[in-house]
Design an enzyme around this catalytic site. Sequence first.
Site, PDB file in Angstrom:
ATOM      1  N   LYS A  70       0.849  -1.194   0.000  1.00 12.94           N
ATOM      2  CA  LYS A  70       0.000   0.000   0.000  1.00 12.94           C
ATOM      3  C   LYS A  70       0.879   1.237   0.000  1.00 12.94           C
ATOM      4  O   LYS A  70       1.922   1.276   0.670  1.00 12.94           O
ATOM      5  CB  LYS A  70      -0.903  -0.033   1.240  1.00 12.94           C
ATOM      6  CG  LYS A  70      -1.983   1.043   1.276  1.00 12.94           C
ATOM      7  CD  LYS A  70      -2.843   0.884   2.532  1.00 12.94           C
ATOM      8  CE  LYS A  70      -3.993   1.882   2.578  1.00 12.94           C
ATOM      9  NZ  LYS A  70      -4.850   1.684   3.761  1.00 12.94           N
ATOM     10  N   SER A  87      -9.725   1.411   2.958  1.00 15.32           N
ATOM     11  CA  SER A  87      -8.902   2.216   2.066  1.00 15.32           C
ATOM     12  C   SER A  87      -7.829   1.415   1.319  1.00 15.32           C
ATOM     13  O   SER A  87      -7.293   1.898   0.337  1.00 15.32           O
ATOM     14  CB  SER A  87      -8.200   3.311   2.874  1.00 15.32           C
ATOM     15  OG  SER A  87      -7.317   2.715   3.813  1.00 15.32           O
ATOM     16  N   SER A 123      -9.812  -0.974   7.176  1.00 14.30           N
ATOM     17  CA  SER A 123      -9.317  -0.707   5.825  1.00 14.30           C
ATOM     18  C   SER A 123      -8.664  -1.880   5.115  1.00 14.30           C
ATOM     19  O   SER A 123      -8.415  -1.793   3.920  1.00 14.30           O
ATOM     20  CB  SER A 123      -8.327   0.461   5.851  1.00 14.30           C
ATOM     21  OG  SER A 123      -9.026   1.676   5.872  1.00 14.30           O
TER      22      SER A 123
END
Lengths: 481, 486, 101
Positions: free
Chosen positions: A81, A156, A180
């Site tokens: 990420k 996310s 997330s």
Amino acid sequence: MMDATKLPVVEILSLIDDGKLSSEELVKAYRAALEGDRASAKPLNAYVEFFDDAGDLARAADARRKAGERLPLLGVPFAVKDNISIAGRALTCASDILEGYTSPYSATVIERLVAAGAIPVGRTNMDEFAMGSSCEYSRYGATRNPFDRDRTPGGSSGGSAVAVAAGMAAFSLGSETGGSVRLPASFCGLYGLKPSYGRLSRYGLVAFGSSLDQIGICARTAGDAALILSVAAGRDDHDETSADAPVPGARLEALPRGLAGLRVAVPGEFSGIGTDPEVASAFERVISLFEKAGAAVERISFPLLKSCIALYYIIAPAEASSNLARFDGIRYGARVDGGKGLFSLYSVTRDRGFGPEVKRRIVVGNFVLSSGYVDAYYKKALAVRTLLVRELTGLFGRFDLLLSPTSPTPAFRIGEKVDDPVAMYLSDLCTTFANLAGVPALSIPAGATKSGLPIGVQIAGKLFSEPLLLGTAAALRGEGL
Amino acid sequence: MGIERAELIVGCEVHVQLLTKTKAFCACENRYGGIPNTRVCPTCLALPGALPRVNRELLDKSILAGLALNCTVASLTKFDRKNYMYPDLPKGYQISQFDMPICEGGWLDIDVSGTTKRIGIIRLHMEEDAGKNLHIDDRRSYVDFNRCGAPLAEIVSKPDIRSAEEASAYVQGIREVMRFIGVSECNMEEGSLRCDVNVNLHVTEGVGEFATPIAEIKNLNSFRSIRNAIAYEERRQLEEWKGKRVTLQMAGKQTRGWDDDRGVSVLQRTKEEASDYRYFPEPDLKPIVVTSAHVERIRAMLPELPRVMRARFEKDFGLTAYDAQVLTTSSSIAAYFDAAAAKSVDPKKAANWIQTEVLGVLNTQGITVDEFPVPPEDIAKLVDSVQSGINTISMAKDIFSRMINSNMSFDALMATRVQTRNADGSAIAAWVDEVLAANPKVVEDWKRGRKNAALWLMGQVMKKSGGTADAKLANAILERRLQALQ
Amino acid sequence: MPDTERLSDEALDALLFLSRLELSPDERSRLKRQAGEIISHFDSLSRIDTSDAQADHSGAVDAGSLRADEIGPSLPVPAMKRLSGNFLDGYFAVPKIIEGE
Ligand SMILES: [Mg+2]
Ligand SMILES: [Zn+2]
């Protein structure tokens, strides 16, 4: 040649061991999947960068293996990420404000995985600064769900989930502040682990809500998640909040198995609030699997769970408003200097650099901390959080697991909630409690809707009970889940 | 109705930079000066993802400082974030302490115009320093982050101070104690001691008492500016009160800067919101348990403090206040004197010798007392040898410089001299007779019972012999001759 | 209370100053409405009795476990230059700072 792109880490390792697959071939196949997708009408947009030198790194890993070196993850490519620092690589958190920034150091978790031979192959898309539940609030545009490209992958860590689900990485790292990793994992048919607070070092993870943040893992199997966790976990001197807790066994076989005798709590607070009927029936199926295998499932009431969204959306923005103050255009990243002095440099840089959701949270965070409001909101939230931790500790004295859907609905449509922050926040209904209490939670794939959208269920346990969670997930699979 | 009384009320916030090897929350070196931006790392530059780690010495030196100021040490302490954005503050917040400071409730005694006054200390808390903004040209400012993250102890006094002189004496007292216990250099020029003062007046008019708005004057960097700023503010607030009659309740607190060149304080326009620091517990650091065993270990390292030491030197050794002051300018000099005095029959003489001879050498050679080769016991022996007449002053000075240059002990040097000593009784007797003949008045003094006179005569004999006479033999002959004169 | 009034214009101005944000009028009014909505969802917490919820510091660490005071590496100057295009003559350059700003 076989399609290796959808294989779990454990199988990849044994194929590589047997000389039937090389790391270089694997990276090539992931890159081909990515490039094929980029040419499609609605690209998934999982990666914001696939490293040019990923193939070189894979070749080097193959050479090391040939030379006789044996490491737990040697040659396994993974996606990261874009809020986890990798030395010498760009890091943007999907925000304009970090334009041009290259991290001079690596996150501890990255260092540990790389030391174990794993290869970071690219940076994945996300909601800006991990603020969002749909992977739409990104400078790179929305990420699409591979099961329905008009839907979000959840956020996310949407890019990290999609990179694995779409066969572009063996596993991926995401980050968790309120769900997330678990939410996108459930929307994309993967295992999503939110470890206990302190289990993984946060050093190098760009802070959002520091008391809630943990790096999380997206994996194809519970066994993969266990292996990766065992490599990355443990006390880090760079993170005072990291725990010196024993690391669960790397091999899934070593984990506790079998569902018989487990005491499972199902809180009523997570059902009945707009839960999708197909999610509800998939969830009931999991409950019956538990019961059939000899677990004791009890429906309970835990009223404080209803307050977790409010709690979360006070505490996380409060910490975020402070954590994001460092993005000021002074030392790194974008700087917009209108020539009107210092305040204008700050405010214009930040106005241009941050997207609307980040601005909302900064303002709300400053509101709940500001004099006159801090008692009614922030301090009140801390007190309620203390109660939550206390009551949850009590609950985990009586039960081994807390079971719920990961999300009340399957993946929602792109654009559906993007202008309605409160509706977006409710996506985290079932997940935030684990971050607030610091306990581990795992999203497990539990079938799909008739239209093919994955559904996830979530189990949570007491602090540092990851072995139990992962073993339970593997046992559920054995029971036919 | 006229002003009957206008009492000046002052409180001080003193920031003391602690002498640690590394910064408060990262492993960068904590040092003054050097090439800008060379002692920075991801943590103190606030790069994305970096985290703080508490320096153990920040805690221990703060505890030591607090104990020296008679504070209570907290058994549980934590850090908080103080949020404000400024170019020299990379994170946009300062890691500081809000509601659980490491030390609370102490005091410091100061001496002002001959009387002792006790100034209360509210708290001492730990925090990190900011970087340095430089204003080199007109277009830009430049930031150096070397100092950023340096460990600070902030010491907040009660508003017990009633004059500019008291404020100055208080800050000097803080500086003396901090230096004495070795937690800080407290160098105002280098900024390792900085002072903010809060000043207002309590005005009595008839039955009413009114408080004028508090002015906080920041960053006073010399004792002169502390005195001048307070004195100026006292006058300014009195004039303002006479004219506008604005109270603290009406106007609150204001921040003022001190213009040292013009000798005036200037109102700083700050947005009201700017002082809303939105404190909250630092989530990156855990609270710290401080056991009483830990506190006692640190307390055991606390030396006798200079005020106490001075009183003892005056009382036990008969030193003047001035001499006691000179000998307590640093803990190592004080300890050196203390050791010499303990071994010497005349501590006052030892004090004199150290002040003139030892400090003189330290000065010219530019070394500290810890680097000085002569142990304090030898100073005691040297001084006593003069006292007993074994050495004359000039001989002692000679031995002193030979001790420094040769690194030989006093006893070793005396022993080498004994080998060349003149033990010829007739020669010594002749010197004794010459001395007695030349000093009839001293002989008379001796006859009248002044025993010191014999010591003086003995010194003359030794001098005459050029230091070669066997002192024991000489003493015996002198004694015999004097008895014969009785 | 209607959500639009949860945040007065003055309060929003203060928050925007603290946040170091300058917004367009459109964005400002949207944020005012949305922030108001969000805040109104926090009210439910006030009904929870927290009189008995003193923060426990069970996670506290012992003083002896803190970082030892040993010097570690700092970043080299070239790293500074890579971070910022405004790293001039060894300093980070910023607009002229007016004291008290
Ligand atoms: Mg302070
Ligand atoms: Zn540093």
